[in-house]
Design an enzyme around this catalytic site. Structure first.
Site, PDB file in Angstrom:
ATOM      1  CB  CYS A  56      -0.999  -0.008   1.147  1.00  0.00           C
ATOM      2  SG  CYS A  56      -0.303   0.004   2.817  1.00  0.00           S
ATOM      3  CG  HIS A  83      -4.580  -0.382   3.898  1.00  0.00           C
ATOM      4  ND1 HIS A  83      -3.620  -1.140   3.266  1.00  0.00           N
ATOM      5  CD2 HIS A  83      -5.527  -0.125   2.977  1.00  0.00           C
ATOM      6  CE1 HIS A  83      -3.990  -1.341   2.007  1.00  0.00           C
ATOM      7  NE2 HIS A  83      -5.140  -0.734   1.810  1.00  0.00           N
ATOM      8  CG  HIS A 127      -6.614  -0.514  -1.550  1.00  0.00           C
ATOM      9  ND1 HIS A 127      -6.525  -1.447  -0.541  1.00  0.00           N
ATOM     10  CD2 HIS A 127      -7.700  -0.870  -2.273  1.00  0.00           C
ATOM     11  CE1 HIS A 127      -7.516  -2.313  -0.647  1.00  0.00           C
ATOM     12  NE2 HIS A 127      -8.246  -1.984  -1.684  1.00  0.00           N
TER      13      HIS A 127
END
Length: 103
Positions: free
Chosen positions: A4, A47, A59
């Site tokens: 990510c 994240h 993502h």
């Protein structure tokens, strides 16, 4: 493939914006916004992704997976528990900078 933070770092580098390597460090940068615009960061615990509009983000779910588009409300189980925050990373608040991140 990307994880990510690698995806976020790469997209911002293409737009001329230098970011730290980890999602935690990236989430600590920028200007918090309450009304995210395409190109803003979506920070969710550990994240991170990039808001693309209409409640969606792009993502990399985890290393080895493909880059995906997801509703940011569907991120349960990705990253640590925590609220979703949005960050603007550009210089001077220009829409051009936000758009460049999504190129």
């Amino acid at each position: 493939g990307f994880d990510c933070s690698g995806l976020v770092q790469y997209c911002h580098a293409v737009a001329g914006i230098s970011l730290p390597r980890t999602s935690q460090a990236q989430g600590g940068c920028g200007i918090a916004v309450s009304d995210p615009q395409p190109g803003d960061l979506v920070c969710y615990g550990s994240h991170i992704g990039i808001y693309i509009g209409n409640g969606q983000m792009i993502h990399a779910p985890h290393t080895g997976d493909v880059v995906k588009i997801a509703m940011y409300t569907d991120l349960h189980g990705i990253g640590d528990a925590g609220k979703i925050e949005y960050k603007y990373m550009g210089n001077g608040g220009t829409e051009e900078t936000r758009a460049a991140v999504l190129q």
